[in-house]
Scaffold this active site. Structure first.
Site, mmCIF file in Angstrom:
data_model
loop_
_atom_site.group_PDB
_atom_site.id
_atom_site.type_symbol
_atom_site.label_atom_id
_atom_site.label_comp_id
_atom_site.label_asym_id
_atom_site.label_seq_id
_atom_site.Cartn_x
_atom_site.Cartn_y
_atom_site.Cartn_z
ATOM 1 N N ASP A 29 -12.468 5.332 -4.542
ATOM 2 C CA ASP A 29 -12.097 4.115 -3.801
ATOM 3 C C ASP A 29 -13.218 3.100 -3.986
ATOM 4 O O ASP A 29 -14.393 3.424 -3.835
ATOM 5 C CB ASP A 29 -11.896 4.450 -2.310
ATOM 6 C CG ASP A 29 -11.232 3.306 -1.562
ATOM 7 O OD1 ASP A 29 -11.748 2.164 -1.613
ATOM 8 O OD2 ASP A 29 -10.196 3.553 -0.922
ATOM 9 N N ILE A 30 -12.839 1.880 -4.331
ATOM 10 C CA ILE A 30 -13.822 0.845 -4.653
ATOM 11 C C ILE A 30 -14.511 0.308 -3.383
ATOM 12 O O ILE A 30 -15.581 -0.287 -3.464
ATOM 13 C CB ILE A 30 -13.144 -0.290 -5.477
ATOM 14 C CG1 ILE A 30 -14.152 -1.008 -6.344
ATOM 15 C CG2 ILE A 30 -12.362 -1.239 -4.616
ATOM 16 C CD1 ILE A 30 -14.668 -0.209 -7.498
ATOM 17 N N HIS A 93 -0.585 7.045 -2.040
ATOM 18 C CA HIS A 93 -1.910 7.613 -2.319
ATOM 19 C C HIS A 93 -2.431 8.356 -1.108
ATOM 20 O O HIS A 93 -2.068 8.061 0.026
ATOM 21 C CB HIS A 93 -2.904 6.527 -2.755
ATOM 22 C CG HIS A 93 -3.052 5.384 -1.784
ATOM 23 N ND1 HIS A 93 -2.141 4.367 -1.709
ATOM 24 C CD2 HIS A 93 -3.986 5.118 -0.851
ATOM 25 C CE1 HIS A 93 -2.512 3.496 -0.786
ATOM 26 N NE2 HIS A 93 -3.628 3.935 -0.233
ATOM 27 N N HIS A 95 -6.070 9.502 0.696
ATOM 28 C CA HIS A 95 -7.522 9.326 0.752
ATOM 29 C C HIS A 95 -8.168 10.693 0.972
ATOM 30 O O HIS A 95 -7.792 11.419 1.909
ATOM 31 C CB HIS A 95 -7.921 8.439 1.936
ATOM 32 C CG HIS A 95 -7.494 7.013 1.852
ATOM 33 N ND1 HIS A 95 -8.349 5.995 1.483
ATOM 34 C CD2 HIS A 95 -6.300 6.408 2.120
ATOM 35 C CE1 HIS A 95 -7.710 4.833 1.521
ATOM 36 N NE2 HIS A 95 -6.456 5.060 1.907
HETATM 37 P P1 AMP Z 1 -4.452 1.591 2.000
HETATM 38 O O1 AMP Z 1 -3.289 1.079 1.160
HETATM 39 O O2 AMP Z 1 -4.498 0.934 3.356
HETATM 40 O O3 AMP Z 1 -4.496 3.088 2.071
HETATM 41 O O4 AMP Z 1 -5.786 1.104 1.285
HETATM 42 C C1 AMP Z 1 -5.890 1.060 -0.122
HETATM 43 C C2 AMP Z 1 -7.237 1.560 -0.564
HETATM 44 O O5 AMP Z 1 -7.326 1.308 -1.962
HETATM 45 C C3 AMP Z 1 -8.444 0.861 0.106
HETATM 46 O O6 AMP Z 1 -9.320 1.845 0.631
HETATM 47 C C4 AMP Z 1 -9.078 0.075 -1.056
HETATM 48 O O7 AMP Z 1 -10.487 0.021 -0.982
HETATM 49 C C5 AMP Z 1 -8.620 0.859 -2.265
HETATM 50 N N1 AMP Z 1 -8.524 0.063 -3.484
HETATM 51 C C6 AMP Z 1 -7.892 -1.120 -3.653
HETATM 52 N N2 AMP Z 1 -7.987 -1.553 -4.917
HETATM 53 C C7 AMP Z 1 -8.712 -0.608 -5.578
HETATM 54 C C8 AMP Z 1 -9.157 -0.478 -6.935
HETATM 55 N N3 AMP Z 1 -8.887 -1.413 -7.860
HETATM 56 N N4 AMP Z 1 -9.889 0.619 -7.258
HETATM 57 C C9 AMP Z 1 -10.169 1.562 -6.341
HETATM 58 N N5 AMP Z 1 -9.772 1.492 -5.049
HETATM 59 C C10 AMP Z 1 -9.052 0.419 -4.666
#
Ligand code: AMP
Length: 135
Positions: A29-30, A93, A95
């Site tokens: 996660d970025i 996804h 976490h």
């Molecule tokens: P959520 O949809 O609420 O579960 O959050 C999406 C997650 O994806 C967040 O924790 C972001 O930091 C992560 N995220 C978004 N874009 C990217 C990316 N390009 N690379 C890695 N993680 C990402």
């Protein structure tokens, strides 16, 4: 329009990948809550986790288990926390978050910052652990 995660799958945008199969991908996660905060996704783009077909859903859970087992070996933590939110990216996804207490799963906390070198080193560490797991 393709989700940002589909763009990662297609190689159109970069990610710190830690594991990949034909159907699934794991990457850092970025905006992590902890060092080694990983997202596991099906390559197939479906918005909500519980809308996945059964085969993809169970495959994703098994993939998450393999990745989490590798993470636990090399990241200093008591547990690998598991959560599903999906409010930001409409591509299913999970976490996986290294945690020492329940507050480490608090998504309202400020996210951590790492340099590209630090992200790469963490991804390499997890990849190495997974190679050991497979062997
Ligand atoms: P959520 O949809 O609420 O579960 O959050 C999406 C997650 O994806 C967040 O924790 C972001 O930091 C992560 N995220 C978004 N874009 C990217 C990316 N390009 N690379 C890695 N993680 C990402």
């Amino acid at each position: 329009m393709a989700s940002i995660f589909s763009k990662i799958v297609a190689g159109e945008i970069p990610a710190y990948k830690v594991a990949e199969t034909t159907g699934f991908l794991a990457f850092l996660d970025i905006n992590p809550l902890a060092e080694g905060h990983v997202l596991v996704i099906p390559k197939k783009e479906v918005d909500e986790l519980f809308d996945l077909d059964d085969e993809t859903y169970t495959g994703l859970q098994i993939f998450a288990k393999i990745v989490a087992t590798g993470m636990k070996k090399v990241l200093p933590c008591k547990r690998i926390g598991v959560t599903v939110i999906g409010l930001e990216v409409p591509h299913a996804h999970i976490h996986l978050i290294p945690i020492n207490g329940v507050n480490d799963m608090n998504f309202t906390k400020p996210k951590l910052k790492f340099t590209p070198e630090e992200f790469s080193a963490t991804a390499e560490k997890i990849k190495a652990a997974l190679r050991t797991t497979e062997g």
